[in-house]
Design a protein around this motif. Structure first.
Motif, PDB file in Angstrom:
ATOM      1  N   PRO A 165      -5.920  -4.427   4.045  1.00  0.00           N
ATOM      2  CA  PRO A 165      -6.648  -4.996   5.177  1.00  0.00           C
ATOM      3  C   PRO A 165      -5.815  -4.920   6.461  1.00  0.00           C
ATOM      4  O   PRO A 165      -6.293  -5.242   7.529  1.00  0.00           O
ATOM      5  N   HIS A 166      -4.562  -4.495   6.336  1.00  0.00           N
ATOM      6  CA  HIS A 166      -3.625  -4.371   7.459  1.00  0.00           C
ATOM      7  C   HIS A 166      -3.099  -2.939   7.480  1.00  0.00           C
ATOM      8  O   HIS A 166      -3.227  -2.208   6.501  1.00  0.00           O
ATOM      9  N   SER A 167      -2.503  -2.526   8.564  1.00  0.00           N
ATOM     10  CA  SER A 167      -1.904  -1.187   8.622  1.00  0.00           C
ATOM     11  C   SER A 167      -0.642  -1.155   7.768  1.00  0.00           C
ATOM     12  O   SER A 167      -0.019  -2.192   7.514  1.00  0.00           O
ATOM     13  N   GLU A 168      -0.284   0.054   7.314  1.00  0.00           N
ATOM     14  CA  GLU A 168       0.953   0.239   6.569  1.00  0.00           C
ATOM     15  C   GLU A 168       1.643   1.491   7.089  1.00  0.00           C
ATOM     16  O   GLU A 168       1.080   2.581   7.042  1.00  0.00           O
ATOM     17  N   THR A 169       2.866   1.324   7.578  1.00  0.00           N
ATOM     18  CA  THR A 169       3.679   2.440   8.050  1.00  0.00           C
ATOM     19  C   THR A 169       4.823   2.631   7.073  1.00  0.00           C
ATOM     20  O   THR A 169       5.463   1.659   6.669  1.00  0.00           O
ATOM     21  N   ASN A 170       5.063   3.873   6.675  1.00  0.00           N
ATOM     22  CA  ASN A 170       6.171   4.189   5.775  1.00  0.00           C
ATOM     23  C   ASN A 170       7.155   5.102   6.467  1.00  0.00           C
ATOM     24  O   ASN A 170       6.761   6.120   7.061  1.00  0.00           O
ATOM     25  N   LEU A 171       8.427   4.741   6.399  1.00  0.00           N
ATOM     26  CA  LEU A 171       9.534   5.538   6.915  1.00  0.00           C
ATOM     27  C   LEU A 171      10.344   6.009   5.717  1.00  0.00           C
ATOM     28  O   LEU A 171      10.883   5.179   4.966  1.00  0.00           O
ATOM     29  N   ASN A 185      -3.956   3.387   8.528  1.00  0.00           N
ATOM     30  CA  ASN A 185      -4.516   2.314   9.338  1.00  0.00           C
ATOM     31  C   ASN A 185      -5.290   1.306   8.501  1.00  0.00           C
ATOM     32  O   ASN A 185      -5.717   1.597   7.379  1.00  0.00           O
ATOM     33  N   ALA A 186      -5.455   0.122   9.036  1.00  0.00           N
ATOM     34  CA  ALA A 186      -6.122  -0.987   8.339  1.00  0.00           C
ATOM     35  C   ALA A 186      -7.530  -0.596   7.912  1.00  0.00           C
ATOM     36  O   ALA A 186      -8.204   0.195   8.583  1.00  0.00           O
ATOM     37  N   GLY A 187      -7.958  -1.157   6.779  1.00  0.00           N
ATOM     38  CA  GLY A 187      -9.314  -0.949   6.297  1.00  0.00           C
ATOM     39  C   GLY A 187      -9.510   0.335   5.518  1.00  0.00           C
ATOM     40  O   GLY A 187     -10.643   0.766   5.309  1.00  0.00           O
ATOM     41  N   ARG A 188      -8.422   0.944   5.060  1.00  0.00           N
ATOM     42  CA  ARG A 188      -8.518   2.219   4.344  1.00  0.00           C
ATOM     43  C   ARG A 188      -7.723   2.163   3.041  1.00  0.00           C
ATOM     44  O   ARG A 188      -6.835   1.338   2.879  1.00  0.00           O
ATOM     45  N   ILE A 189      -8.054   3.079   2.143  1.00  0.00           N
ATOM     46  CA  ILE A 189      -7.292   3.228   0.905  1.00  0.00           C
ATOM     47  C   ILE A 189      -6.267   4.327   1.122  1.00  0.00           C
ATOM     48  O   ILE A 189      -6.601   5.422   1.560  1.00  0.00           O
ATOM     49  N   GLY A 190      -5.011   4.012   0.832  1.00  0.00           N
ATOM     50  CA  GLY A 190      -3.931   4.992   0.933  1.00  0.00           C
ATOM     51  C   GLY A 190      -3.424   5.330  -0.452  1.00  0.00           C
ATOM     52  O   GLY A 190      -3.320   4.460  -1.317  1.00  0.00           O
ATOM     53  N   ARG A 191      -3.132   6.602  -0.671  1.00  0.00           N
ATOM     54  CA  ARG A 191      -2.529   7.051  -1.925  1.00  0.00           C
ATOM     55  C   ARG A 191      -1.164   7.631  -1.571  1.00  0.00           C
ATOM     56  O   ARG A 191      -1.055   8.472  -0.671  1.00  0.00           O
ATOM     57  N   TYR A 192      -0.133   7.178  -2.265  1.00  0.00           N
ATOM     58  CA  TYR A 192       1.249   7.552  -1.995  1.00  0.00           C
ATOM     59  C   TYR A 192       1.835   8.121  -3.283  1.00  0.00           C
ATOM     60  O   TYR A 192       1.666   7.513  -4.344  1.00  0.00           O
TER      61      TYR A 192
END
Length: 137
Positions: free
Chosen positions: A69-75, A101-108
């Motif tokens: 529900p929030h943004s996630e930045t990866n370094l 960005n917020a509101g999305r599904i991220g796959r890492y």
């Protein structure tokens, strides 16, 4: 600003001059997820937070997916991290950063190994991440 004042005069007296978070060991999120380790740096828990949340992650031949529900930045600090969101994929190496960005599904995922710092945007309402999926590559 009036005569005799400085911008430093407006600093709140109840705010600490330095926030400090002692190091903690990295741990598996779940015992059966042996190829993904993490440590929360700040805040103390991810129930809700103002500002940002900071954590460190390692993936070793593993993949992780979740909704934020929030943004996630990866370094990326070491290795190679792949991130996919809404059909767009980026590949990060040491020093590279990317944000889902917020509101999305991220796959890492890290086919071999990746160590990264994750920075989450504010979550003052305490909305939870979900749609967790872990897999080994």
């Amino acid at each position: 600003m009036t005569a005799g004042t400085s911008p430093h005069d407006s600093v709140a007296a109840d705010v600490q001059p330095v926030d400090f978070w002692a190091s903690r060991p990295m741990e598996n999120m779940k015992p059966e997820w042996r190829r993904m380790r993490t440590r929360l740096i700040t805040p103390e828990s991810l129930d809700r937070w103002e500002g940002f949340a900071l954590s460190e992650w390692e993936l070793s031949g593993a993949a992780w997916q979740d909704f934020h529900p929030h943004s996630e930045t990866n370094l990326v600090l070491e290795g190679e991290l792949h991130i996919e969101c809404d059909g767009q994929t980026v590949v990060l190496g040491p020093g590279d950063a990317a944000r889902v960005n917020a509101g999305r599904i991220g796959r890492y995922w890290a086919p071999v190994y990746a160590r990264m710092i994750a920075i989450y945007g504010p979550n003052p309402d305490g909305l939870e991440s979900d749609a967790f999926k872990y897999s080994e590559i």
